[in-house]
Design a protein around this motif. Structure first.
Motif, PDB file in Angstrom:
ATOM      1  N   ASP A  75       2.494  -9.281  14.181  1.00 39.66           N
ATOM      2  CA  ASP A  75       1.543  -8.691  15.125  1.00 39.66           C
ATOM      3  C   ASP A  75       1.851  -7.227  15.437  1.00 39.66           C
ATOM      4  O   ASP A  75       1.158  -6.594  16.240  1.00 39.66           O
ATOM      5  CB  ASP A  75       1.546  -9.484  16.437  1.00 39.66           C
ATOM      6  CG  ASP A  75       1.043 -10.903  16.260  1.00 39.66           C
ATOM      7  OD1 ASP A  75       0.103 -11.099  15.468  1.00 39.66           O
ATOM      8  OD2 ASP A  75       1.608 -11.812  16.891  1.00 39.66           O
ATOM      9  N   ALA A  76       2.899  -6.696  14.823  1.00 41.51           N
ATOM     10  CA  ALA A  76       3.309  -5.319  15.108  1.00 41.51           C
ATOM     11  C   ALA A  76       2.671  -4.331  14.142  1.00 41.51           C
ATOM     12  O   ALA A  76       2.404  -4.651  12.982  1.00 41.51           O
ATOM     13  CB  ALA A  76       4.830  -5.209  15.031  1.00 41.51           C
ATOM     14  N   ASN A  77       2.423  -3.117  14.646  1.00 40.87           N
ATOM     15  CA  ASN A  77       1.836  -2.047  13.839  1.00 40.87           C
ATOM     16  C   ASN A  77       2.783  -0.848  13.835  1.00 40.87           C
ATOM     17  O   ASN A  77       3.335  -0.474  14.876  1.00 40.87           O
ATOM     18  CB  ASN A  77       0.475  -1.630  14.408  1.00 40.87           C
ATOM     19  CG  ASN A  77      -0.518  -2.772  14.389  1.00 40.87           C
ATOM     20  OD1 ASN A  77      -0.897  -3.258  13.327  1.00 40.87           O
ATOM     21  ND2 ASN A  77      -0.945  -3.220  15.559  1.00 40.87           N
ATOM     22  N   PHE A  78       2.928  -0.245  12.662  1.00 42.98           N
ATOM     23  CA  PHE A  78       3.881   0.841  12.481  1.00 42.98           C
ATOM     24  C   PHE A  78       3.184   2.083  11.936  1.00 42.98           C
ATOM     25  O   PHE A  78       2.589   2.029  10.856  1.00 42.98           O
ATOM     26  CB  PHE A  78       4.988   0.421  11.519  1.00 42.98           C
ATOM     27  CG  PHE A  78       5.814  -0.732  12.000  1.00 42.98           C
ATOM     28  CD1 PHE A  78       7.017  -0.517  12.651  1.00 42.98           C
ATOM     29  CD2 PHE A  78       5.380  -2.042  11.817  1.00 42.98           C
ATOM     30  CE1 PHE A  78       7.779  -1.583  13.107  1.00 42.98           C
ATOM     31  CE2 PHE A  78       6.134  -3.114  12.267  1.00 42.98           C
ATOM     32  CZ  PHE A  78       7.337  -2.888  12.920  1.00 42.98           C
ATOM     33  N   GLU A  79       3.246   3.169  12.702  1.00 44.91           N
ATOM     34  CA  GLU A  79       2.811   4.463  12.204  1.00 44.91           C
ATOM     35  C   GLU A  79       4.064   5.230  11.788  1.00 44.91           C
ATOM     36  O   GLU A  79       4.992   5.392  12.586  1.00 44.91           O
ATOM     37  CB  GLU A  79       2.045   5.235  13.276  1.00 44.91           C
ATOM     38  CG  GLU A  79       0.684   4.657  13.587  1.00 44.91           C
ATOM     39  CD  GLU A  79      -0.119   5.552  14.525  1.00 44.91           C
ATOM     40  OE1 GLU A  79      -1.282   5.855  14.215  1.00 44.91           O
ATOM     41  OE2 GLU A  79       0.443   5.945  15.563  1.00 44.91           O
ATOM     42  N   ILE A  80       4.080   5.687  10.551  1.00 43.00           N
ATOM     43  CA  ILE A  80       5.271   6.330   9.999  1.00 43.00           C
ATOM     44  C   ILE A  80       5.020   7.823   9.874  1.00 43.00           C
ATOM     45  O   ILE A  80       4.105   8.259   9.164  1.00 43.00           O
ATOM     46  CB  ILE A  80       5.613   5.755   8.618  1.00 43.00           C
ATOM     47  CG1 ILE A  80       5.781   4.233   8.692  1.00 43.00           C
ATOM     48  CG2 ILE A  80       6.865   6.411   8.058  1.00 43.00           C
ATOM     49  CD1 ILE A  80       5.922   3.570   7.330  1.00 43.00           C
ATOM     50  N   ALA A  81       5.825   8.609  10.584  1.00 43.18           N
ATOM     51  CA  ALA A  81       5.741  10.064  10.465  1.00 43.18           C
ATOM     52  C   ALA A  81       6.424  10.481   9.170  1.00 43.18           C
ATOM     53  O   ALA A  81       7.635  10.304   9.000  1.00 43.18           O
ATOM     54  CB  ALA A  81       6.420  10.741  11.657  1.00 43.18           C
ATOM     55  N   CYS A  82       5.641  11.019   8.246  1.00 39.07           N
ATOM     56  CA  CYS A  82       6.148  11.295   6.910  1.00 39.07           C
ATOM     57  C   CYS A  82       5.520  12.577   6.388  1.00 39.07           C
ATOM     58  O   CYS A  82       4.329  12.616   6.096  1.00 39.07           O
ATOM     59  CB  CYS A  82       5.824  10.125   5.986  1.00 39.07           C
ATOM     60  SG  CYS A  82       6.228  10.396   4.262  1.00 39.07           S
TER      61      CYS A  82
END
Length: 380
Positions: free
Chosen positions: A185-192
Motif C-alpha cells: 500500500d506504500a508509494n515511493f517517489e524517487i528523487a533521481c
C-alpha cells in the motif's frame, strides 16, 4: 509588496530555513511592512530531508540502522507536518561519506540500512515516501534495501544471499511471501537526477563504480551481477529494468525499487516543486518578487538546481527573481534565459572560506538588506 523567500541550504554552513530567515531579517530592516512568505527548498540531493521537514513544519525521527558495511549506527529520516510522508536520504545510512577511503568497496557495501529506515516508517503507518538517492556507497541493485523489507533473494540452494553487490551473481529466485504487508500500500517517489541505465557502459557499475572503490575487474563483475539480477527480474516479474533511464542511480537501487515497489522516478527539483505545491503558491499568493539562493551559483546551477527550477516557474508567472550565493562565478547566461533577474554574492570583500561559512547568516542578512534597499528605492 509580497516577497517569496525560497532558498536552498548553503551546504556546510546554513540550512535552508535559517537562510530564509536571514533574508527576511534583511528585508524587514528596510521595509517592515513588506509581506514575506518563507518556503525552504531543495533539489532532491543532500539536505532535502531537513529542508522539506522545515517547509512543512514536520519532525525528524531518530532510528537505529546500519552503515554500508552493516555496522550499527544511529540514523534518521523526516516526517512531514501532516504526518503522511516520510523523507529518506539514502546517504544517511548507505552513503559514501560514512566510510573511510580505505573502506570503500561496492562488492560488499549494502543498502540494508536504508531499508531499515523505510521499515521503521512503514511500521508507524506511513504510506507515502520520498527517497533521495544521492551519495551512495553501494552497487547492490537495492537488494539490501529490499531484504530489510522482507524480500528474500535466494541462491540455487534456496539460501538467502549475503549482503553486498558481489553476491548478486548467485541469485536464482526471489521469494516475496515474507514481505511486510504494509509495502503493497506504500508509494515511493524517487528523487533521481542521473539518467544512467541499470547496466552497460553507461550503467551504474561502469560510471559510478570507481568512485565507490571498485577496480576494473570489480566493475565488470558488478555489471555482470546487475545484468543477472535484471534477467531474473524480467523472468519472474515480466518487467525489464535493464535500460530504464535513471535505473542505475545509487548503484542500481532505483532499478530495484522500480521492480519491486510502487515507485516512480522524478527529477529532484521537480519532485520538490510538486510536493510543496510551489506553482499553486505563486498563483494564490500574488507574489511580486522571489528571493532564492544557495551556496554556489555558477554555470552548473542552470542544470536542475533549486535556483534554476524556481527561475523557470517565476518566468512563467512574470515574477522577477533575485538569487544570493556564497559565491557567484562564471557565465550565468543560461540562468538569465531561464528567468533569473540578478545574482549577488554575500561576501563583501576578501575572506577565507571558513570565515564566510561561519558568518554566512549575517552575510546573507546584510546582502539581502542591500539588495532590497536598491529595489525599494527604484519602486518608489
Amino acid at each position: 509588496m509580497k516577497v517569496l523567500i525560497a532558498p536552498d541550504s548553503f551546504k556546510g554552513s546554513t540550512d535552508a530555513l535559517s537562510v530564509a530567515q536571514a533574508i527576511e531579517k534583511g528585508i524587514l530592516k528596510v521595509s517592515p511592512e513588506t509581506d514575506t512568505v518563507i518556503l525552504p527548498m531543495a533539489d532532491g540531493g543532500e539536505g532535502t530531508m531537513i529542508n522539506l521537514v522545515q517547509a512543512t513544519e514536520g519532525h525528524v525521527v531518530d532510528v537505529q540502522s546500519v552503515d554500508p558495511l552493516n555496522r550499527a549506527i544511529k540514523s534518521k529520516y523526516g516526517i512531514t507536518g501532516d504526518g503522511k510522508t516520510a523523507i529518506i536520504e539514502l546517504a544517511t545510512s548507505s552513503g559514501i561519506d560514512l566510510l573511510k577511503d580505505d573502506e570503500l568497496n561496492p562488492m560488499i557495501t549494502t543498502t540494508y540500512g536504508t531499508g531499515l529506515l523505510i521499515k521503521d516508517a512503514l511500521a508507524q503507518g506511513i504510506k507515502d515516501f520520498i527517497i533521495c538517492l544521492g551519495g551512495s556507497a553501494t552497487n547492490d541493485a537495492g537488494v539490501g534495501l529490499l531484504q530489510a523489507l522482507g524480500y528474500q533473494f535466494l541462491d540455487e540452494n534456496g539460501l538467502p544471499l549475503e549482503l553486498g553487490g558481489q553476491y548478486i551473481n548467485r541469485l536464482a529466485t526471489i521469494d516475496e511471501r515474507k514481505v511486510m504487508p504494509e509495502v503493497k500500500d506504500a508509494n515511493f517517489e524517487i528523487a533521481c537526477d542521473v539518467t544512467n541505465p541499470f547496466i552497460g557502459a553507461n550503467g551504474a557499475s561502469y560510471i559510478f563504480g570507481a568512485q565507490k572503490g571498485a577496480t576494473k575487474e570489480m566493475i565488470k563483475s558488478l555489471d555482470n551481477g546487475l545484468e543477472h539480477f535484471a534477467n531474473i527480474v524480467e523472468k519472474q516479474k515480466s518487467m525489464s529494468i535493464h535500460y530504464i533511464e535513471g535505473a542505475g542511480a545509487a548503484g542500481g537501487t532505483a532499478g530495484g525499487m522500480l521492480a519491486f515497489l510502487n515507485a516512480e522516478l522524478k527529477r529532484g527539483i521537480e519532485l520538490v516543486v510538486d510536493f510543496v505545491k510551489f506553482r499553486d503558491l505563486l498563483k494564490q499568493e500574488q507574489i511580486d518578487l522571489i528571493i532564492t539562493g544557495e551556496g554556489k551559483i555558477d554555470g552548473q546551477t542552470a542544470g536542475g538546481k533549486v535556483i534554476s527550477g524556481i527561475c523557470q516557474l517565476a518566468k512563467e508567472n512574470d515574477i522577477p527573481t533575485i538569487a544570493l550565493g556564497g559565491s557567484v562565478e562564471g557565465e550565468l547566461s543560461e540562468l538569465y534565459t531561464q528567468g533569473l533577474t540578478a545574482a549577488f554574492s554575500i561576501t563583501n570583500g576578501p575572506m577565507n572560506l571558513n570565515d564566510a561559512m561561519t558568518n554566512s547568516a549575517y552575510l546573507i542578512e546584510r546582502q539581502a538588506e542591500q539588495v532590497f534597499r536598491t529595489l525599494i528605492r527604484n519602486i518608489k
